[in-house]
Design an enzyme around this catalytic site. Structure first.
Site, mmCIF file in Angstrom:
data_model
loop_
_atom_site.group_PDB
_atom_site.id
_atom_site.type_symbol
_atom_site.label_atom_id
_atom_site.label_comp_id
_atom_site.label_asym_id
_atom_site.label_seq_id
_atom_site.Cartn_x
_atom_site.Cartn_y
_atom_site.Cartn_z
ATOM 1 C CD GLU A 126 -97.537 -49.656 -83.466
ATOM 2 O OE1 GLU A 126 -97.321 -49.943 -82.260
ATOM 3 O OE2 GLU A 126 -97.187 -50.393 -84.397
ATOM 4 N NE ARG A 142 -94.363 -43.109 -89.745
ATOM 5 C CZ ARG A 142 -94.580 -44.205 -89.027
ATOM 6 N NH1 ARG A 142 -94.069 -44.314 -87.807
ATOM 7 N NH2 ARG A 142 -95.295 -45.213 -89.524
ATOM 8 C CG ASN A 174 -92.789 -47.502 -86.488
ATOM 9 O OD1 ASN A 174 -93.802 -46.821 -86.694
ATOM 10 N ND2 ASN A 174 -92.790 -48.812 -86.608
ATOM 11 C CG ASP A 226 -90.281 -44.234 -99.279
ATOM 12 O OD1 ASP A 226 -89.694 -44.733 -98.296
ATOM 13 O OD2 ASP A 226 -89.666 -43.699 -100.231
ATOM 14 C CG ASN A 261 -93.379 -52.417 -86.265
ATOM 15 O OD1 ASN A 261 -93.871 -51.486 -85.628
ATOM 16 N ND2 ASN A 261 -93.707 -52.664 -87.515
ATOM 17 C CG ASP A 279 -97.228 -53.633 -86.205
ATOM 18 O OD1 ASP A 279 -96.351 -52.966 -85.634
ATOM 19 O OD2 ASP A 279 -98.095 -53.106 -86.929
#
Length: 288
Positions: free
Chosen positions: A17, A97, A99, A117, A145, A195
């Site tokens: 990423e 977390r 991103n 999750d 994102n 994304d």
């Protein structure tokens, strides 16, 4: 234009990423989120150095003071060139977390989070100042994102992947204020999920389509302008780099692919590059 997709780094990254061209070193930073690693690819030497991180790392960006700023599992940390680490913002929450993240033209970090999750509304998007002051823009994000800005810095673009949209805000660079959120374009569920993204010198948006084997270019009006096929099902993000910012780098992921799918996608998890494919903009160093 003839399409040539090359392999910059052959890798088995679980969740590659966040590619960012570091203008201070002429190298490309990218991360393997679940591999807890920051990669620095030097196209001149053909090397890819790896810096382990103490937690899962959603993004890492270069700093004006040297070293990196990283969006880690439990917050935003400064990673010094000598290996030292200190928290700039600590916001640990069980099951959450960091991103994707991006730095605006004033040197602020915009950092997103998500739940492991991917529970709906479990993450957020926040603005982090160089002194560590943080302010929430959105507190009901599912998978935070792509983040980017128009060349004149009057618009901010944002992707919360499950919405299947690229949204646009009015942006005040002097204050870091994003307002008047509205949809710019939508990706159909049969085409992959939006994304990571980047904005080119023409103000067009390049969006990686997770599950779509493609990267798309949208005009500032939200019209689909071009689609580029890539040999991986899960391209995750893209950015322009190289001496003239004309090489389009694309990260990818192996996460969730079956053994059969991986056998068919030998490059899943690798860093890809399309040389001379457009003209991008230089990234900004975090001002802290």
């Amino acid at each position: 234009m003839k399409l040539v997709v090359e392999v910059a780094v052959r890798s088995d990254a679980t969740l590659g990423e966040g590619p960012t061209w570091d203008t201070s070193t002429s190298t490309l930073l990218w991360v393997d989120i679940l591999g807890s690693a920051v990669h620095r690819y030097d196209p001149g030497r053909g090397s890819d150095d790896v810096l382990p991180t103490p937690q899962h790392v959603g993004a890492a960006k270069p700093r004006a003071a040297g070293g990196l700023i990283a969006n880690l599992r439990d917050g935003v940390a400064l990673l010094d060139a000598d290996g030292g680490q200190r928290w700039l913002v600590y916001w640990e929450r069980e099951g959450v977390r960091g991103n994707d993240a991006a730095v605006d033209a004033a040197g602020r970090l915009w950092a997103g989070t998500m739940r492991y999750d991917a529970a709906e509304g479990g993450g957020w998007l926040a603005r982090v100042e160089p002194d560590g002051a943080a302010k929430l823009l959105l507190d009901d994000v599912t998978i935070s994102n792509g983040i980017g800005w128009s060349p004149d810095n009057t618009l901010m673009y944002y992707i919360d992947t499950p919405t299947r949209r690229v949204d646009v805000f009015d942006y005040d660079l002097s204050t870091g204020t994003a307002s008047n959120r509205r949809p710019l374009c939508t990706v159909e569920d049969t085409e992959g999920s939006p994304d990571g993204m980047c904005v080119d010198a023409d103000g067009c948006l390049w969006v990686a389509l997770w599950g779509g084997y493609a990267v798309r270019r949208y005009t500032p009006e939200g019209k689909l302008d071009r689609e580029v096929s890539v040999p991986v099902a899960q391209p995750t993000a893209c950015t322009f780099g190289g001496p003239d910012f004309t090489d389009l780098y694309v990260t990818s992921a192996r996460e969730g692919l079956s053994a059969e799918q991986l056998a068919e996608q030998e490059l899943a998890g690798s860093l890809l590059v399309l040389p001379g494919f457009g003209v991008g903009l230089p990234s900004t160093l975090f001002a802290g």
